[in-house]
Design a protein around this motif. Structure first.
Motif, PDB file in Angstrom:
ATOM      1  N   PHE A 147      18.212  43.039 -21.649  1.00  9.83           N
ATOM      2  CA  PHE A 147      18.080  41.836 -20.836  1.00  9.83           C
ATOM      3  C   PHE A 147      17.701  40.719 -21.806  1.00  9.83           C
ATOM      4  CE2 PHE A 147      15.899  38.461 -18.810  1.00  9.83           C
ATOM      5  CZ  PHE A 147      16.440  38.343 -17.546  1.00  9.83           C
ATOM      6  N   SER A 148      18.396  39.611 -21.727  1.00 12.57           N
ATOM      7  CA  SER A 148      18.099  38.497 -22.623  1.00 12.57           C
ATOM      8  C   SER A 148      18.603  37.216 -21.974  1.00 12.57           C
ATOM      9  CB  SER A 148      18.806  38.738 -23.962  1.00 12.57           C
ATOM     10  OG  SER A 148      18.486  37.733 -24.884  1.00 12.57           O
ATOM     11  N   GLY A 171      16.858  38.913 -27.553  1.00 16.61           N
ATOM     12  CA  GLY A 171      17.167  40.309 -27.224  1.00 16.61           C
ATOM     13  C   GLY A 171      18.645  40.613 -27.394  1.00 16.61           C
ATOM     14  N   ALA A 172      19.500  39.633 -27.095  1.00 16.18           N
ATOM     15  CA  ALA A 172      20.953  39.836 -27.248  1.00 16.18           C
ATOM     16  C   ALA A 172      21.291  40.000 -28.731  1.00 16.18           C
ATOM     17  CB  ALA A 172      21.715  38.660 -26.640  1.00 16.18           C
ATOM     18  N   CYS A 195      12.961  28.428 -14.988  1.00 18.73           N
ATOM     19  CA  CYS A 195      13.069  29.879 -15.134  1.00 18.73           C
ATOM     20  C   CYS A 195      11.734  30.536 -14.790  1.00 18.73           C
ATOM     21  CB  CYS A 195      13.487  30.238 -16.557  1.00 18.73           C
ATOM     22  SG  CYS A 195      13.436  31.994 -16.868  1.00 18.73           S
ATOM     23  N   ASN A 253       9.104  40.362 -23.093  1.00 19.86           N
ATOM     24  CA  ASN A 253       7.817  40.414 -22.415  1.00 19.86           C
ATOM     25  C   ASN A 253       7.749  39.186 -21.502  1.00 19.86           C
ATOM     26  OD1 ASN A 253       5.117  39.695 -21.864  1.00 19.86           O
ATOM     27  ND2 ASN A 253       4.361  40.823 -23.639  1.00 19.86           N
ATOM     28  N   TRP A 254       7.701  39.419 -20.217  1.00 21.24           N
ATOM     29  CA  TRP A 254       7.495  38.332 -19.253  1.00 21.24           C
ATOM     30  C   TRP A 254       6.150  38.584 -18.596  1.00 21.24           C
ATOM     31  CZ3 TRP A 254      12.487  36.754 -16.005  1.00 21.24           C
ATOM     32  CH2 TRP A 254      13.392  36.109 -16.869  1.00 21.24           C
ATOM     33  N   GLU A 264       6.534  36.496 -27.761  1.00 26.11           N
ATOM     34  CA  GLU A 264       6.079  35.442 -28.661  1.00 26.11           C
ATOM     35  C   GLU A 264       4.644  35.626 -29.098  1.00 26.11           C
ATOM     36  OE1 GLU A 264       7.290  33.419 -30.793  1.00 26.11           O
ATOM     37  OE2 GLU A 264       9.267  33.949 -30.051  1.00 26.11           O
TER      38      GLU A 264
HETATM   39  C1  FMN Z   1       9.297  33.776 -17.781  1.00 22.57           C
HETATM   40  C2  FMN Z   1       8.805  34.065 -19.166  1.00 22.57           C
HETATM   41  C3  FMN Z   1       7.563  34.648 -19.370  1.00 22.57           C
HETATM   42  C4  FMN Z   1       7.127  34.962 -20.655  1.00 22.57           C
HETATM   43  N1  FMN Z   1       5.904  35.570 -20.828  1.00 22.57           N
HETATM   44  C5  FMN Z   1       5.512  35.920 -22.080  1.00 22.57           C
HETATM   45  C6  FMN Z   1       4.258  36.590 -22.282  1.00 22.57           C
HETATM   46  O1  FMN Z   1       3.498  36.825 -21.366  1.00 22.57           O
HETATM   47  N2  FMN Z   1       3.936  36.943 -23.560  1.00 22.57           N
HETATM   48  C7  FMN Z   1       4.746  36.697 -24.632  1.00 22.57           C
HETATM   49  O2  FMN Z   1       4.406  37.071 -25.758  1.00 22.57           O
HETATM   50  N3  FMN Z   1       5.936  36.042 -24.460  1.00 22.57           N
HETATM   51  C8  FMN Z   1       6.321  35.655 -23.224  1.00 22.57           C
HETATM   52  N4  FMN Z   1       7.527  35.018 -23.036  1.00 22.57           N
HETATM   53  C9  FMN Z   1       8.369  34.761 -24.217  1.00 22.57           C
HETATM   54  C10 FMN Z   1       9.487  35.790 -24.358  1.00 22.57           C
HETATM   55  O3  FMN Z   1       8.991  37.106 -24.289  1.00 22.57           O
HETATM   56  C11 FMN Z   1      10.176  35.605 -25.709  1.00 22.57           C
HETATM   57  O4  FMN Z   1      10.604  34.281 -25.827  1.00 22.57           O
HETATM   58  C12 FMN Z   1      11.353  36.547 -25.876  1.00 22.57           C
HETATM   59  O5  FMN Z   1      11.710  36.600 -27.230  1.00 22.57           O
HETATM   60  C13 FMN Z   1      12.563  36.122 -25.057  1.00 22.57           C
HETATM   61  O6  FMN Z   1      13.646  36.998 -25.281  1.00 22.57           O
HETATM   62  P1  FMN Z   1      15.154  36.549 -24.945  1.00 22.57           P
HETATM   63  O7  FMN Z   1      15.478  35.380 -25.842  1.00 22.57           O
HETATM   64  O8  FMN Z   1      15.952  37.755 -25.296  1.00 22.57           O
HETATM   65  O9  FMN Z   1      15.225  36.234 -23.494  1.00 22.57           O
HETATM   66  C14 FMN Z   1       7.965  34.673 -21.771  1.00 22.57           C
HETATM   67  C15 FMN Z   1       9.200  34.049 -21.560  1.00 22.57           C
HETATM   68  C16 FMN Z   1       9.619  33.732 -20.285  1.00 22.57           C
HETATM   69  C17 FMN Z   1      10.941  33.039 -20.085  1.00 22.57           C
END
Ligand code: FMN
Length: 176
Positions: free
Chosen positions: A9-10, A26-27, A57, A92-93, A122
């Protein structure tokens, strides 16, 4: 590897510490793992999708999490018959999975499935996600996971590759 599937999922668009990305972290990671292992990928996405705007989002993601929703998937479920190893790539959301990941895992047979959690984040790493998986899918074998920062994935592909190759070889998914 024919017995291994990379499900990820990304999200594209605006995210923490990376600005506006054309391809989610993630992608990028899933593509890398797929190339290293020679295994297929399956994208976990929702029918509705998620806005590129981070604030919008967040609102949708928060609502889905509060409702413990199982959003409808945008791709048909993959054929899992020959799959014994699932590399699960997810962000991680708020210390948990996007709810679409539960839609996916609820939809497949996880009995005896080896699940390798690969979390992008992050700051908070894997948080409780390995434990959450163990509780929610007790028939699966949840392996030790790995967390990689999205900003590292976006900005340093070589370093990312070395981290992920080490993880896969430590788990005997690739030859040492
Ligand atoms: C809705 C949302 C909630 C997030 N919550 C966290 C969090 O609690 N802790 C964290 O380290 N990063 C958090 N992040 C950051 C994402 O985990 C991080 O940007 C991740 O690399 C996104 O992956 P993607 O680019 O594949 O979607 C959050 C991002 C989003 C959009």
């Amino acid at each position: 590897m024919d017995n291994t599937l990379i499900a990820y999922f990304s999200r594209n668009g605006e995210n923490f510490n990376v600005g506006n990305v054309e391809k989610g972290s993630g992608a990028i990671l899933a593509d890398m793992i797929s190339e290293i292992l020679g295994s297929d990928e399956y994208e976990i996405c929702t029918e509705a999708g998620y806005p590129e705007n981070l604030e919008e989002c967040n609102k949708i993601a928060r609502k889905e999490a509060e409702e413990n929703a199982r959003p409808e998937l945008g791709n048909p479920l993959p054929d899992m018959d020959a799959i014994t190893n699932l590399v699960l790539v997810y962000p991680n959301w708020w210390g948990d999975f996007p709810m679409a990941v539960y839609s996916f895992l609820d939809g497949i047979n996880t009995e005896n499935l080896n699940i390798y959690p690969v979390c992008t984040h992050e700051d908070n790493g894997l948080a409780m996600t390995e434990r959450i998986l163990k509780q929610a899918y007790p028939k699966a074998n949840i392996m030790k996971g790995i967390a990689v920062r999205g900003s590292v994935i976006q900005n340093d592909r070589n370093h990312t590759e070395s981290i992920i190759v080490k993880y896969l070889s430590d788990r005997n998914l690739v030859a040492k």
